[in-house]
Design a protein around this motif. Structure first.
Motif, mmCIF file in Angstrom:
data_model
loop_
_atom_site.group_PDB
_atom_site.id
_atom_site.type_symbol
_atom_site.label_atom_id
_atom_site.label_comp_id
_atom_site.label_asym_id
_atom_site.label_seq_id
_atom_site.Cartn_x
_atom_site.Cartn_y
_atom_site.Cartn_z
ATOM 1 N N ASP A 1 -3.966 3.326 8.521
ATOM 2 C CA ASP A 1 -4.683 4.528 8.962
ATOM 3 C C ASP A 1 -4.000 5.183 10.151
ATOM 4 O O ASP A 1 -3.917 6.402 10.237
ATOM 5 C CB ASP A 1 -6.130 4.188 9.313
ATOM 6 C CG ASP A 1 -6.960 3.852 8.096
ATOM 7 O OD1 ASP A 1 -6.574 4.250 6.979
ATOM 8 O OD2 ASP A 1 -8.000 3.186 8.268
ATOM 9 N N ARG B 1 0.865 -1.171 0.000
ATOM 10 C CA ARG B 1 0.000 0.000 0.000
ATOM 11 C C ARG B 1 0.902 1.221 0.000
ATOM 12 O O ARG B 1 1.846 1.317 0.784
ATOM 13 C CB ARG B 1 -0.882 0.032 1.231
ATOM 14 C CG ARG B 1 -1.840 -1.096 1.297
ATOM 15 C CD ARG B 1 -3.216 -0.579 1.597
ATOM 16 N NE ARG B 1 -4.100 -1.710 1.784
ATOM 17 C CZ ARG B 1 -5.117 -1.956 0.995
ATOM 18 N NH1 ARG B 1 -5.387 -1.141 0.027
ATOM 19 N NH2 ARG B 1 -5.873 -2.987 1.200
ATOM 20 N N THR C 1 1.436 -5.285 2.782
ATOM 21 C CA THR C 1 0.124 -5.632 3.344
ATOM 22 C C THR C 1 0.191 -6.874 4.220
ATOM 23 O O THR C 1 -0.725 -7.120 4.992
ATOM 24 C CB THR C 1 -0.909 -5.861 2.225
ATOM 25 O OG1 THR C 1 -0.432 -6.867 1.347
ATOM 26 C CG2 THR C 1 -1.181 -4.582 1.467
ATOM 27 N N ASP D 1 -1.966 -4.011 8.168
ATOM 28 C CA ASP D 1 -3.346 -4.073 7.704
ATOM 29 C C ASP D 1 -3.904 -2.653 7.584
ATOM 30 O O ASP D 1 -3.206 -1.668 7.810
ATOM 31 C CB ASP D 1 -4.197 -4.940 8.630
ATOM 32 C CG ASP D 1 -4.213 -4.444 10.066
ATOM 33 O OD1 ASP D 1 -3.511 -3.462 10.374
ATOM 34 O OD2 ASP D 1 -4.943 -5.042 10.880
ATOM 35 N N ASP D 2 -5.172 -2.551 7.198
ATOM 36 C CA ASP D 2 -5.779 -1.237 6.955
ATOM 37 C C ASP D 2 -5.789 -0.358 8.201
ATOM 38 O O ASP D 2 -5.577 0.853 8.109
ATOM 39 C CB ASP D 2 -7.204 -1.402 6.433
ATOM 40 C CG ASP D 2 -7.233 -1.972 5.036
ATOM 41 O OD1 ASP D 2 -6.227 -1.813 4.308
ATOM 42 O OD2 ASP D 2 -8.267 -2.561 4.663
#
Length: 54
Positions: free
Chosen positions: A29, A4, A20, A24-25
Motif C-alpha cells: 500500500d 503481488r 510477499t 507485506d500488505d
C-alpha cells in the motif's frame, strides 16, 4: 513463490511485481501511494492481485 502484482487497468500493464515474503500488505500500500500516485491522480484504476510463479 507468491507475488503481488500492481496492475493498471487503464494502461493494461503490470506496473510492479513484489514478493510477499519481503513485502507485506502495508508495504505494498505504501508503494502504491508513493511510486504509483501519478496513475491514481490521473484517474487510472490500480489493482493489486496475487500472482504465483513456480
Amino acid at each position: 513463490m507468491e507475488f503481488r502484482e500492481i496492475y493498471c487497468s487503464n494502461c493494461k500493464k503490470v506496473l510492479g511485481r513484489y514478493n510477499t515474503k519481503f513485502f507485506d500488505d502495508d508495504k505494498i500500500d505504501e508503494l502504491v501511494n508513493t511510486l504509483y500516485s501519478t496513475h491514481v491522480r490521473s484517474g487510472h484504476r490500480i489493482n493489486i492481485r496475487k500472482f504465483e510463479k513456480n
